[in-house]
Design an enzyme around this catalytic site. Structure first.
Site, PDB file in Angstrom:
ATOM      1  N   ARG A  67      -4.300  -6.404  -7.087  1.00  0.00           N
ATOM      2  CA  ARG A  67      -5.675  -6.273  -6.599  1.00  0.00           C
ATOM      3  C   ARG A  67      -6.172  -4.846  -6.758  1.00  0.00           C
ATOM      4  O   ARG A  67      -5.482  -3.892  -6.371  1.00  0.00           O
ATOM      5  CB  ARG A  67      -5.719  -6.632  -5.118  1.00  0.00           C
ATOM      6  CG  ARG A  67      -7.075  -6.422  -4.495  1.00  0.00           C
ATOM      7  CD  ARG A  67      -7.014  -6.673  -3.009  1.00  0.00           C
ATOM      8  NE  ARG A  67      -6.313  -5.639  -2.315  1.00  0.00           N
ATOM      9  CZ  ARG A  67      -6.842  -4.863  -1.369  1.00  0.00           C
ATOM     10  NH1 ARG A  67      -8.105  -5.029  -1.028  1.00  0.00           N
ATOM     11  NH2 ARG A  67      -6.145  -3.945  -0.754  1.00  0.00           N
TER      12      ARG A  67
ATOM     13  N   HIS B 162       0.720  -4.959   2.330  1.00  0.00           N
ATOM     14  CA  HIS B 162      -0.701  -4.755   2.613  1.00  0.00           C
ATOM     15  C   HIS B 162      -1.571  -5.973   2.359  1.00  0.00           C
ATOM     16  O   HIS B 162      -2.311  -6.393   3.234  1.00  0.00           O
ATOM     17  CB  HIS B 162      -1.174  -3.591   1.742  1.00  0.00           C
ATOM     18  CG  HIS B 162      -2.566  -3.157   2.008  1.00  0.00           C
ATOM     19  ND1 HIS B 162      -3.018  -2.840   3.265  1.00  0.00           N
ATOM     20  CD2 HIS B 162      -3.641  -2.973   1.175  1.00  0.00           C
ATOM     21  CE1 HIS B 162      -4.293  -2.469   3.199  1.00  0.00           C
ATOM     22  NE2 HIS B 162      -4.695  -2.573   1.948  1.00  0.00           N
TER      23      HIS B 162
ATOM     24  N   HIS C  74       0.864  -1.190   0.000  1.00  0.00           N
ATOM     25  CA  HIS C  74       0.000   0.000   0.000  1.00  0.00           C
ATOM     26  C   HIS C  74       0.894   1.231   0.000  1.00  0.00           C
ATOM     27  O   HIS C  74       1.846   1.298   0.783  1.00  0.00           O
ATOM     28  CB  HIS C  74      -0.911   0.009   1.224  1.00  0.00           C
ATOM     29  CG  HIS C  74      -2.053   0.959   1.072  1.00  0.00           C
ATOM     30  ND1 HIS C  74      -1.894   2.319   1.144  1.00  0.00           N
ATOM     31  CD2 HIS C  74      -3.366   0.749   0.813  1.00  0.00           C
ATOM     32  CE1 HIS C  74      -3.068   2.903   0.941  1.00  0.00           C
ATOM     33  NE2 HIS C  74      -3.972   1.972   0.734  1.00  0.00           N
TER      34      HIS C  74
ATOM     35  N   ARG D 211      -2.043   0.783  -7.215  1.00  0.00           N
ATOM     36  CA  ARG D 211      -1.167   0.845  -6.040  1.00  0.00           C
ATOM     37  C   ARG D 211       0.294   0.535  -6.331  1.00  0.00           C
ATOM     38  O   ARG D 211       1.182   1.148  -5.749  1.00  0.00           O
ATOM     39  CB  ARG D 211      -1.660  -0.145  -4.997  1.00  0.00           C
ATOM     40  CG  ARG D 211      -2.916   0.309  -4.383  1.00  0.00           C
ATOM     41  CD  ARG D 211      -3.450  -0.655  -3.374  1.00  0.00           C
ATOM     42  NE  ARG D 211      -4.619  -0.031  -2.784  1.00  0.00           N
ATOM     43  CZ  ARG D 211      -5.449  -0.632  -1.962  1.00  0.00           C
ATOM     44  NH1 ARG D 211      -5.250  -1.888  -1.619  1.00  0.00           N
ATOM     45  NH2 ARG D 211      -6.469   0.006  -1.465  1.00  0.00           N
TER      46      ARG D 211
HETATM   47  C1  LIG Z   1      -5.400  -1.636   7.280  1.00  0.00           C
HETATM   48  C2  LIG Z   1      -6.159  -2.384   6.219  1.00  0.00           C
HETATM   49  C3  LIG Z   1      -7.111  -1.724   5.449  1.00  0.00           C
HETATM   50  C4  LIG Z   1      -7.809  -2.423   4.451  1.00  0.00           C
HETATM   51  N1  LIG Z   1      -8.789  -1.764   3.742  1.00  0.00           N
HETATM   52  C5  LIG Z   1      -9.549  -2.473   2.852  1.00  0.00           C
HETATM   53  C6  LIG Z   1     -10.661  -1.870   2.189  1.00  0.00           C
HETATM   54  O1  LIG Z   1     -10.984  -0.721   2.442  1.00  0.00           O
HETATM   55  N2  LIG Z   1     -11.355  -2.618   1.316  1.00  0.00           N
HETATM   56  C7  LIG Z   1     -11.037  -3.926   1.026  1.00  0.00           C
HETATM   57  O2  LIG Z   1     -11.717  -4.560   0.202  1.00  0.00           O
HETATM   58  N3  LIG Z   1     -10.006  -4.514   1.646  1.00  0.00           N
HETATM   59  C8  LIG Z   1      -9.269  -3.828   2.554  1.00  0.00           C
HETATM   60  N4  LIG Z   1      -8.222  -4.448   3.199  1.00  0.00           N
HETATM   61  C9  LIG Z   1      -7.999  -5.866   2.941  1.00  0.00           C
HETATM   62  C10 LIG Z   1      -9.105  -6.660   3.616  1.00  0.00           C
HETATM   63  O3  LIG Z   1      -9.401  -6.075   4.857  1.00  0.00           O
HETATM   64  C11 LIG Z   1      -8.679  -8.098   3.844  1.00  0.00           C
HETATM   65  O4  LIG Z   1      -8.160  -8.656   2.684  1.00  0.00           O
HETATM   66  C12 LIG Z   1      -9.880  -8.933   4.262  1.00  0.00           C
HETATM   67  O5  LIG Z   1     -10.514  -8.317   5.346  1.00  0.00           O
HETATM   68  C13 LIG Z   1      -9.428 -10.332   4.610  1.00  0.00           C
HETATM   69  O6  LIG Z   1     -10.483 -10.989   5.255  1.00  0.00           O
HETATM   70  P1  LIG Z   1     -10.289 -12.471   5.712  1.00  0.00           P
HETATM   71  O7  LIG Z   1     -11.577 -12.870   6.337  1.00  0.00           O
HETATM   72  O8  LIG Z   1      -9.772 -13.277   4.611  1.00  0.00           O
HETATM   73  O9  LIG Z   1      -9.096 -12.415   6.802  1.00  0.00           O
HETATM   74  P2  LIG Z   1      -8.957 -11.609   8.146  1.00  0.00           P
HETATM   75  O10 LIG Z   1     -10.001 -10.578   8.279  1.00  0.00           O
HETATM   76  O11 LIG Z   1      -7.549 -11.146   8.245  1.00  0.00           O
HETATM   77  O12 LIG Z   1      -9.202 -12.728   9.261  1.00  0.00           O
HETATM   78  C14 LIG Z   1      -8.253 -13.748   9.459  1.00  0.00           C
HETATM   79  C15 LIG Z   1      -8.680 -14.593  10.635  1.00  0.00           C
HETATM   80  O13 LIG Z   1      -7.868 -15.761  10.678  1.00  0.00           O
HETATM   81  C16 LIG Z   1      -7.481 -16.006  12.015  1.00  0.00           C
HETATM   82  N5  LIG Z   1      -6.258 -16.811  12.014  1.00  0.00           N
HETATM   83  C17 LIG Z   1      -5.080 -16.572  11.386  1.00  0.00           C
HETATM   84  N6  LIG Z   1      -4.207 -17.551  11.625  1.00  0.00           N
HETATM   85  C18 LIG Z   1      -4.833 -18.436  12.443  1.00  0.00           C
HETATM   86  C19 LIG Z   1      -4.442 -19.644  13.074  1.00  0.00           C
HETATM   87  N7  LIG Z   1      -3.224 -20.175  12.915  1.00  0.00           N
HETATM   88  N8  LIG Z   1      -5.340 -20.259  13.868  1.00  0.00           N
HETATM   89  C20 LIG Z   1      -6.594 -19.742  14.063  1.00  0.00           C
HETATM   90  N9  LIG Z   1      -7.014 -18.613  13.486  1.00  0.00           N
HETATM   91  C21 LIG Z   1      -6.136 -17.966  12.682  1.00  0.00           C
HETATM   92  C22 LIG Z   1      -7.320 -14.639  12.634  1.00  0.00           C
HETATM   93  O14 LIG Z   1      -7.362 -14.753  14.039  1.00  0.00           O
HETATM   94  C23 LIG Z   1      -8.528 -13.949  11.996  1.00  0.00           C
HETATM   95  O15 LIG Z   1      -9.679 -14.258  12.762  1.00  0.00           O
HETATM   96  C24 LIG Z   1      -7.521  -3.776   4.202  1.00  0.00           C
HETATM   97  C25 LIG Z   1      -6.560  -4.430   4.968  1.00  0.00           C
HETATM   98  C26 LIG Z   1      -5.895  -3.759   5.988  1.00  0.00           C
HETATM   99  C27 LIG Z   1      -4.881  -4.498   6.815  1.00  0.00           C
END
Ligand SMILES: Cc1cc2nc3c(=O)[nH]c(=O)nc-3n(C[C@H](O)[C@H](O)[C@H](O)COP(=O)(O)OP(=O)(O)OC[C@H]3O[C@@H](n4cnc5c(N)ncnc54)[C@H](O)[C@@H]3O)c2cc1C
Length: 550
Positions: A396, A361, A254, A300
């Site tokens: 992305r 990011h 990012h 980006r």
């Molecule tokens: C600061 C920031 C801003 C962002 N802004 C945007 C945006 O505006 N729009 C957009 O589309 N995307 C955005 N993104 C990207 C987006 O937020 C993520 O790609 C998306 O939320 C990922 O969702 P997820 O459910 O795959 O993973 P996450 O939301 O990261 O959840 C992962 C989960 O896995 C669990 N986990 C990990 N390892 C283990 C393990 N070994 N054992 C048990 N549990 C585990 C964690 O505890 C967590 O509960 C942003 C990301 C960040 C960091």
């Protein structure tokens, strides 16, 4: 010498008959947008679901999402336009049917979330739409200005918590996916996972279907927008279990995180640039139009590289965002969280420049899945940042990831239900065991290894890469691996996280070295052109002692 990353199938040895086991229809690993959406879908369809997270329930990348969720909502916008923007950013590597499906389905998810109670920002009753880099239209829905992720997690968590068939288990760290036979890969089936809990120690959760939604990998780099939970456990455990993992070299950086010495790298959403803020160098000069005609709204990767180059040219540690043109009142109203953050460091966006720097990011790569969310390992599905669906290709488009997490989360829930319906036998305890060869090698200080790894990845496998440095990275990571991957039991997950981070670093360096071209987020200084012969995904998987690259 055999690579330490190929030898070990499980991080710890075990015998399931000596461990407590818990049974469930569906095990979901991760409670971000993807995992929670999958859990709700599966539970609504009648399955008993356990969701595990390794930290506090809300501590996810999802929680920190600021910009919003991309969807075709506005008048004058079209699915075709959103697809075209997504494909352009993806530089020939996107899977078009997936792009078409995710973008067509995203608007229904927004309406569903609004019905469930996500307080999306509105003006005169209509959804307000922001603009972000690479999007030709205003199509980003947001909540509480820049707190979209927080609002989303709160609503999804409440819905999951209130569901009688969903159990949410925090602090339940998944060590490894359990396969039967235990070796994993071809001929094996995923039957759940091994977990570690501070109170209950090592246990197994045996499940009819397992959904991997354990998020991203930002913690592999010194500078990152990701919270501490993003240690790439998903990629590492899928790889150990023999599932194919794709596009690991594709890490998105990012361009703008707040750059204050000693502070964590908080994201400054590109919606700020969408509102008109300019990037200026240490002399106060705007520079983005020297690098790309889309200037501040270029994708980006282009903005991140331009910033790095401008920092080098002006010998500065950072550049600045000049948001003064937006006006203080409008800035505070549109970006309340960032305003508060700036204020805590004595920065007034109405009058001051905001120091920024790029940071790791979003992990584009992950467990390779088909359009139903199935990985190459039977019994295992994956969604969200943990998965590689092919939507993002080599880059992305901003705010497409939450749309993808919701669409594929729901799909994984549905696929799990369909597969469970075809299983005629009841779940019974599997007798599976594994033992690792004990090692007497020196123990390295894991905090040192983690910090050194993150610096190494930032310098050698970051925004600008080149072959000799990637080769050195492999050498160093293999060396550390010999002293870290051979250990088994730790008092808390930090040791296993370090093992996962090293494993993913090894895969990333290997794949980045092999991709001798520049494409999207993967920039090779020694191969600056895009090579049509490389318009393909790289998939890696593990067989005993061997890395298979396809
Ligand atoms: C600061 C920031 C801003 C962002 N802004 C945007 C945006 O505006 N729009 C957009 O589309 N995307 C955005 N993104 C990207 C987006 O937020 C993520 O790609 C998306 O939320 C990922 O969702 P997820 O459910 O795959 O993973 P996450 O939301 O990261 O959840 C992962 C989960 O896995 C669990 N986990 C990990 N390892 C283990 C393990 N070994 N054992 C048990 N549990 C585990 C964690 O505890 C967590 O509960 C942003 C990301 C960040 C960091």
């Amino acid at each position: 010498m055999a690579s330490p990353y190929l030898e070990r199938r499980y991080l710890v040895g075990f015998e399931t008959r000596r461990l407590p086991h818990i049974f469930t229809d569906v095990l979901v690993i991760g409670a971000g947008a993807a995992g929670l959406r999958a859990a709700i879908e599966a539970a609504d369809g009648g399955a008993e679901v356990i969701v595990t997270t390794k930290g506090e329930l809300a501590e996810t990348n999802t929680y920190y999402a600021q910009g919003g969720i991309a969807a075709v909502i506005g008048e004058g916008d079209s699915v075709e336009d959103h697809i075209a923007d997504t494909l352009e950013a993806a530089v020939g590597l996107a899977d078009e049917p997936v792009v078409h499906e995710v973008i067509s389905e995203a608007p229904a998810h927004i309406h569903e979330l609004a019905d469930w109670g996500v307080p999306f920002d509105r003006g005169d009753g209509e959804l307000l739409l922001g603009r972000e880099g690479g999007h030709g239209r205003n199509r980003i829905v947001h909540a509480s200005g820049d707190a979209t992720g927080t609002a989303l997690v709160e609503v999804l968590l409440t819905r999951a918590r209130e569901h009688p068939s969903v159990k949410l288990w925090g602090q339940c760290f998944v060590l490894d996916l359990l396969t039967d036979p235990p070796e994993g890969g071809a001929g094996s089936e995923c039957v759940g996972a091994m977990t570690w809990h501070p109170r209950y120690g090592v246990q197994t959760i045996q499940a009819g279907r397992t959904i991997l939604a354990a998020g991203g990998a930002g913690m592999l780099w010194r500078e990152t927008t990701n919270p501490a939970v993003a240690t790439s456990d998903a990629i590492a455990m899928a790889f150990r279990a023999g599932a194919s993992v794709a596009d690991v070299e594709m890490m998105q950086f990012h361009p703008t995180t707040l750059y204050i010495a000693g502070a964590t790298r908080s994201l400054i959403t590109e919606a700020v640039r969408g509102e008109g803020a300019l990037l200026v160098d240490r002399n106060g000069e705007p520079f983005m139009s020297d690098y790309d005609e889309r200037a501040e709204l270029a994708p980006r990767d282009i903005v991140s590289r331009a910033i790095m180059e401008q920092m080098a040219k002006t010998q500065s540690t950072h550049v600045c965002l000049d948001a003064r043109g937006i006006g203080r009142d409008r800035f505070v109203q549109r970006f309340p969280g960032i305003s508060e953050l700036c204020e805590s460091f004595g920065i007034d966006p109405g009058t001051d420049l905001i120091p920024v720097h790029p940071a790791a990011h979003y992990m584009i790569g992950g467990a390779r899945v088909n359009r139903d969310g199935r990985t190459t390992l039977p019994g295992l599905l994956a969604c969200g940042e943990a998965a590689c669906t092919g939507l993002h290709g080599a880059n992305r488009l901003a705010s497409n990831s939450l749309s993808e997490a919701l669409v594929f989360g729901k799909r994984c829930g549905r696929t799990a239900l369909a597969e469970l319906a075809q299983m005629n036998e009841r779940l019974t305890a599997r007798r599976i065991s594994w033992s690792n060869t004990p090692s007497r090698r020196t123990e390295l200080d894991l905090t040192d290894v983690r910090n050194s790894l993150r610096s190494l990845m930032w310098r050698n496998a970051g925004i600008v890469r080149q072959g000799d440095r990637l080769g050195e990275t492999l050498e160093i990571v293999n060396f550390w691996g010999r002293y870290v991957l051979d250990k088994e039991f730790y008092n808390d997950p930090a040791g296993w996280e370090a093992q996962n981070m090293l494993t993913t670093a090894y895969l990333l360096a290997e794949c980045a070295l092999r991709r001798t071209e520049t494409r999207g987020v993967h920039y090779r200084k020694d191969f600056p052109d895009t090579d049509p012969a490389w318009a393909r995904h790289q998939q890696v998987r593990r067989t005993e002692y061997q890395l298979v690259v396809e």
